[in-house]
Motif scaffolding. Structure first.
Motif, PDB file in Angstrom:
ATOM      1  N   ARG A   1       0.869  -1.186   0.000  1.00 35.78           N
ATOM      2  CA  ARG A   1       0.000   0.000   0.000  1.00 35.78           C
ATOM      3  C   ARG A   1       0.899   1.227   0.000  1.00 35.78           C
ATOM      4  NH1 ARG A   1      -2.342  -3.663   3.268  1.00 35.78           N
ATOM      5  NH2 ARG A   1      -4.473  -4.307   2.786  1.00 35.78           N
ATOM      6  N   ALA A   2       0.567   2.163  -0.856  1.00 35.73           N
ATOM      7  CA  ALA A   2       1.362   3.393  -0.948  1.00 35.73           C
ATOM      8  C   ALA A   2       1.287   4.126   0.396  1.00 35.73           C
ATOM      9  CB  ALA A   2       0.827   4.266  -2.076  1.00 35.73           C
ATOM     10  N   PRO A   3       2.251   4.980   0.685  1.00 34.12           N
ATOM     11  CA  PRO A   3       2.231   5.723   1.953  1.00 34.12           C
ATOM     12  C   PRO A   3       0.873   6.395   2.164  1.00 34.12           C
ATOM     13  CG  PRO A   3       4.248   6.187   0.747  1.00 34.12           C
ATOM     14  CD  PRO A   3       3.405   5.334  -0.142  1.00 34.12           C
ATOM     15  N   GLY A   4       0.340   6.234   3.353  1.00 35.68           N
ATOM     16  CA  GLY A   4      -0.949   6.837   3.652  1.00 35.68           C
ATOM     17  C   GLY A   4      -2.121   6.096   3.031  1.00 35.68           C
ATOM     18  N   GLY A   5      -1.855   4.930   2.462  1.00 39.33           N
ATOM     19  CA  GLY A   5      -2.925   4.118   1.894  1.00 39.33           C
ATOM     20  C   GLY A   5      -3.539   4.711   0.645  1.00 39.33           C
ATOM     21  N   ALA A   6      -2.794   5.597  -0.029  1.00 44.43           N
ATOM     22  CA  ALA A   6      -3.331   6.231  -1.233  1.00 44.43           C
ATOM     23  C   ALA A   6      -3.385   5.232  -2.387  1.00 44.43           C
ATOM     24  CB  ALA A   6      -2.455   7.418  -1.626  1.00 44.43           C
ATOM     25  N   GLY A   7      -4.408   5.310  -3.200  1.00 40.76           N
ATOM     26  CA  GLY A   7      -4.501   4.503  -4.414  1.00 40.76           C
ATOM     27  C   GLY A   7      -4.851   3.051  -4.140  1.00 40.76           C
TER      28      GLY A   7
END
Lengths: 172, 203
Positions: A156-162
């Motif tokens: 998961r991208a940083p901060g759960g983006a995308g």
């Protein structure tokens, strides 16, 4: 072929003896042909993945020659790269260099990884267990004490983006 | 299960429906409960179609993923058990056909297999019989003596509750020999054989 009426009692309503026979049959069949250990966990995992609507990363396998651990030990390693539209992941698996604590203990491996983002959440699923790590500022992470088996990573991208990214299965 | 007058129990179909309904209403965790409840039945459905252990696992997993993908297409939650059994049966048939098995016909068979087939008991590792008590081995021998389609039916029916028998027999495509509300040909045969066997005791 016989019809139902040719077998004694086929038209009768089920009774307690039928219940007893079926309960005994259930016990026998469950012992002779048990549901494989871990099957329901694997199913739940697959369902979780399906619900993630994750992007499936492409696998690029890059077998490396083994690297020398010390003067005598030859530690096999394998490096695998996964790519997706957002994140890429390279992992190297090293067979645990320490002996298992006891002969009964399964040997474990150490997973060294690099993600194309710092602060990415990495989750490794293997042998019914999951291991979490967050990549450092350089995108690196290490997971130790990992049992061998079929493994998948979820990123998961940083901060759960995308969308999350899921790798295909790899053997470690 | 006791031989006393049965206390009314929720059928497997009802318990599955309750979990499935909650899942569809947004309680995602209830899917895990549904998997625990129904997987044993699906396992035996797949194995009764002569699939090896590995293929049976794949087929059962595939059915669950189909359910997640088609969760909204199932009108009646009460039908989810039958839907899963039917999906496993069709997927098992499709897999066998792809593998080029000579005994697989071109349509999903109504009643799974011919009476002359070697029998679903043939998929069991004989060395496992050692784990059974004497009475259990006797019961297994009588099950293994039944016609193929009866073995396949009983193997699945044994893992559902009594109110489910009729719907599960239908989902298995077994109008002949089906169980519930009457005993049906298959269970009647087994019962007659057991009662005629002086070594069998149901106490």
């Amino acid at each position: 072929m016989t019809t139902d009426d040719s077998v004694v009692g086929a038209q009768d309503t089920l009774d307690d003896l039928d219940a007893t026979i079926l309960a005994a049959a259930r016990e026998v069949i469950a012992r002779l042909d048990p549901v494989p250990a871990g099957l329901t966990d694997r199913i739940k995992f697959e369902i979780t993945l399906a619900a993630l609507h994750a992007e499936i990363a492409d696998l690029e396998r890059m077998p490396l020659a083994g690297v020398r651990g010390d003067d005598t030990a030859y530690v096999p390693t394998e490096s695998v790269t996964f790519t997706s539209s957002t994140l890429s992941l390279m992992v190297t698996v090293a067979v645990g260099d320490e002996s298992p604590a006891s002969p009964a203990t399964e040997p474990t491996v150490r997973v060294d990884g690099w993600v194309t983002a710092g602060g990415a959440e990495v989750e490794l699923f293997v042998a019914g267990q999951s291991f979490q790590a967050v990549s450092d500022a350089h995108g690196r992470f290490v997971i130790e004490g990992v049992p061998r088996g079929s493994a998948r990573f979820v990123l998961r991208a940083p901060g759960g983006a995308g969308r999350p990214v899921i790798t295909p299965t790899m053997e470690i | 299960m006791s031989t006393d007058t049965p206390v009314p129990v929720a059928s497997l179909a009802s318990r599955a429906a309750a979990a499935f309904t909650a899942y569809r209403l947004g309680d995602r965790d209830r899917m895990g409960e549904l998997v625990d409840l129904v997987t044993p039945v699906l396992w035996h459905t797949a194995r009764a179609q002569h699939l090896d252990v590995h293929t049976a696992e794949d087929v059962v997993q595939t059915a669950w993923i189909r359910l997640v993908d088609h969760a909204d297409a199932i009108d009646d939650a009460q039908a989810v058990l039958g839907w899963l059994i039917t999906t496993v049966r069709r997927e098992a048939w499709r897999t066998s056909k792809q593998a080029g098995r000579a005994d697989v016909v071109d349509e999903v068979p109504e009643a799974a297999l011919a009476d002359e087939s070697p029998g679903t008991a043939a998929t069991i590792d004989p060395s496992l019989l050692a784990v059974l008590r004497e009475g259990q081995r006797l019961l297994w021998r009588h099950i293994a003596d039944l016609p193929e389609r009866c073995q396949a039916l009983l193997r699945v029916i044994a893992f559902v509750d009594r109110p489910d028998y009729a719907a599960v027999s239908r989902a298995l495509g077994m109008p002949v020999g089906s169980i519930g509300p009457t005993r049906g040909r298959c269970l009647a045969k087994l019962r007659v054989a057991l009662l005629a066997d002086p070594k069998w005791s149901h106490s």
